[in-house]
Design a protein around this motif. Structure first.
Motif, mmCIF file in Angstrom:
data_model
loop_
_atom_site.group_PDB
_atom_site.id
_atom_site.type_symbol
_atom_site.label_atom_id
_atom_site.label_comp_id
_atom_site.label_asym_id
_atom_site.label_seq_id
_atom_site.Cartn_x
_atom_site.Cartn_y
_atom_site.Cartn_z
ATOM 1 N N PRO A 2 -4.992 -0.211 -3.759
ATOM 2 C CA PRO A 2 -5.312 1.228 -3.725
ATOM 3 C C PRO A 2 -5.921 1.622 -2.383
ATOM 4 C CG PRO A 2 -7.048 0.032 -4.862
ATOM 5 C CD PRO A 2 -6.046 -1.012 -4.439
ATOM 6 N N ALA A 9 -6.817 15.566 -0.031
ATOM 7 C CA ALA A 9 -5.972 14.524 -0.648
ATOM 8 C C ALA A 9 -4.543 15.034 -0.794
ATOM 9 C CB ALA A 9 -6.534 14.148 -2.012
ATOM 10 N N LEU A 18 -8.971 13.515 -7.048
ATOM 11 C CA LEU A 18 -7.801 14.084 -6.357
ATOM 12 C C LEU A 18 -7.665 15.592 -6.609
ATOM 13 C CD1 LEU A 18 -5.171 11.254 -6.965
ATOM 14 C CD2 LEU A 18 -6.428 11.749 -4.866
ATOM 15 N N MET A 76 -10.399 8.888 -10.833
ATOM 16 C CA MET A 76 -9.602 9.099 -9.612
ATOM 17 C C MET A 76 -8.841 10.420 -9.680
ATOM 18 S SD MET A 76 -8.237 5.371 -8.383
ATOM 19 C CE MET A 76 -7.605 4.680 -9.895
ATOM 20 N N ASP A 130 0.862 -1.186 0.000
ATOM 21 C CA ASP A 130 0.000 0.000 0.000
ATOM 22 C C ASP A 130 0.896 1.233 0.000
ATOM 23 O OD1 ASP A 130 0.758 0.634 2.602
ATOM 24 O OD2 ASP A 130 -0.894 -0.510 3.471
ATOM 25 N N GLU A 131 0.277 2.395 0.127
ATOM 26 C CA GLU A 131 1.037 3.635 -0.050
ATOM 27 C C GLU A 131 2.091 3.839 1.037
ATOM 28 O OE1 GLU A 131 -2.242 3.348 -0.317
ATOM 29 O OE2 GLU A 131 -2.891 4.275 -2.199
ATOM 30 N N LYS A 136 -5.522 4.024 -0.148
ATOM 31 C CA LYS A 136 -5.987 5.393 0.160
ATOM 32 C C LYS A 136 -7.230 5.762 -0.654
ATOM 33 C CE LYS A 136 -2.935 8.752 0.874
ATOM 34 N NZ LYS A 136 -1.712 9.559 0.579
ATOM 35 N N MET A 137 -7.302 5.301 -1.892
ATOM 36 C CA MET A 137 -8.491 5.590 -2.712
ATOM 37 C C MET A 137 -9.718 4.904 -2.113
ATOM 38 S SD MET A 137 -8.849 7.467 -5.216
ATOM 39 C CE MET A 137 -7.753 8.697 -5.810
ATOM 40 N N CYS A 142 -0.142 15.541 -4.874
ATOM 41 C CA CYS A 142 -0.533 14.123 -4.899
ATOM 42 C C CYS A 142 0.366 13.404 -5.901
ATOM 43 C CB CYS A 142 -1.981 13.953 -5.360
ATOM 44 S SG CYS A 142 -3.191 14.631 -4.228
ATOM 45 N N TYR A 152 -0.652 8.056 -4.022
ATOM 46 C CA TYR A 152 -1.879 7.275 -4.248
ATOM 47 C C TYR A 152 -1.560 6.140 -5.208
ATOM 48 C CZ TYR A 152 -4.821 10.512 -1.787
ATOM 49 O OH TYR A 152 -5.385 11.252 -0.785
ATOM 50 N N ASN A 153 -1.896 4.916 -4.826
ATOM 51 C CA ASN A 153 -1.769 3.797 -5.750
ATOM 52 C C ASN A 153 -2.922 3.858 -6.736
ATOM 53 O OD1 ASN A 153 0.544 2.894 -4.556
ATOM 54 N ND2 ASN A 153 -0.470 1.382 -3.247
ATOM 55 N N MET A 154 -2.609 4.187 -7.978
ATOM 56 C CA MET A 154 -3.618 4.315 -9.034
ATOM 57 C C MET A 154 -3.726 2.945 -9.701
ATOM 58 S SD MET A 154 -4.366 7.531 -8.708
ATOM 59 C CE MET A 154 -5.009 8.291 -10.182
#
Ligand SMILES: NC(=O)c1ccc[n+]([C@@H]2O[C@H](COP(=O)([O-])OP(=O)(O)OC[C@H]3O[C@@H](n4cnc5c(N)ncnc54)[C@H](OP(=O)(O)O)[C@@H]3O)[C@@H](O)[C@H]2O)c1
Length: 297
Positions: A274, A217, A211, A207, A127-128, A276-277, A159, A221-223
């Motif tokens: 993802p 935000a 953001l 997404m 994760d992030e 945080k998303m 971001c 961020y894991n897109m």
């Protein structure tokens, strides 16, 4: 809202321009070929031929930074690594200097990165909060992010878009993979156990819009979609969606011989979530690979 987009003529940038124009935003795209901008990004989109044209009185409310030489197309010679580095890190350094010098600074910078930030991490779920990995791609992403983060020191919300391979019918990873699969020549890469994160371009664009708007935000961020797969599963799913077989294996040794160090992009992987998303209650339109591929193809 006036937005500057570097790399706006690319695969992701073109889709973002469409989404942002639909919201009524005023767009300027930085391009080495400014004459191509209205054609690629939409009529009415302004063009900057170089960052030197961003004089301090020119105000943008937001900046989206996506420029970068394609990373997988050529072997990573020392000279090629320099080009990959300059087109991301050096360009971002210059962009942040222009942001700092602006009379009215943008409130937010969304800046590119990739899941390659994490390096080769086997089955570990990332994760992030996970740290940067090792190898050229990871070092490049880390330096790219560090360059963007400097904008925080002048009060800009930053971001970092840790982007997974983007699934689109307009090129990118599928543009390269589809031709052999359509001929029934699809192949697993190496042992096929490496993880492949991915994201549908529609989720990616949604997404990014989120953001831009969400003033809370910030940071990485894991897109990426919430269901990464192994390369073997990606290969089987892509073949099944096209009703084609995928019996073949591209041996790791052959890929390394053909591509040198850059074969690591195909033979190594990241299992990225993802987090945080999802914590921000973003609901993916395409959470699973089969759904995403059926839509794109
Ligand atoms: N697509 C993916 O699956 C993916 C995955 C992870 C990360 N990313 C990153 O996200 C960013 C956008 O991806 P994309 O797929 O949209 O890329 P793309 O289609 O290759 O477009 C990148 C854009 O960057 C500009 N550019 C290329 N070389 C440059 C250079 N030497 N100097 C300055 N600008 C240069 C080009 O604009 P002009 O020719 O108009 O100047 C180009 O349109 C890239 O930096 C990429 O590394 C993409």
């Amino acid at each position: 809202m006036r937005i500057l987009i570097t790399g706006g003529t690319g695969l992701i940038g073109r889709r973002l321009c469409r989404a942002l124009l639909a919201e009524g935003r005023e767009l300027t795209v930085l391009s080495r070929n400014p004459a191509s901008v209205p054609l690629k990004c939409g009529a009415g989109v302004h063009a900057l031929g170089s960052l030197a044209e961003w004089h301090p009185a020119l105000a943008f409310d937001a900046v989206i930074n996506l420029a970068g030489e394609p990373i997988i197309d050529k072997r990573w010679s020392a000279q090629r690594k320099r080009v990959l580095w300059d087109s991301r890190v050096t360009l971002t350094d210059e962009l942040v200097r222009r942001i700092a010098a602006a009379e009215r600074k943008p409130s937010v910078l969304l800046s590119g990165s990739a899941v390659g930030y994490y390096g080769n991490r086997g089955d570990v779920m990332l994760d992030e909060a996970s740290g940067a990995g090792e190898g050229f791609a990871a070092e490049l992403c880390k330096a790219w992010e560090d360059a963007a983060r400097v904008a925080e020191s002048v009060g800009v919300r930053v971001c970092l878009l840790r982007t997974a391979p983007v699934l689109s019918n307009d090129g990118g990873v599928l543009g390269r993979m589809l031709p052999p699969f359509r001929l029934g020549l699809g192949a697993r890469l190496g042992n096929g156990k490496q993880w492949m994160s991915w994201v549908h371009i529609e989720d990616y664009a949604a997404m990014v819009l989120r953001l831009l708007r969400d003033e809370q935000a910030h940071g990485p961020y894991n897109m990426a979609a919430p269901n990464p797969v192994t390369n073997a599963e990606f290969t089987a799913t892509l073949a099944a969606v096209q009703h084609r077989p995928a019996f073949f294996v591209a041996p790791a040794a052959l890929l390394k011989l053909a591509m040198g160090e850059s074969a690591s992009l195909l033979l190594e992987g990241q299992r990225v979530l993802p987090k945080k998303m999802e914590a921000a209650h973003y609901h993916f339109t395409f959470p699973t690979l089969a759904e995403a591929l059926r839509d794109v193809i």
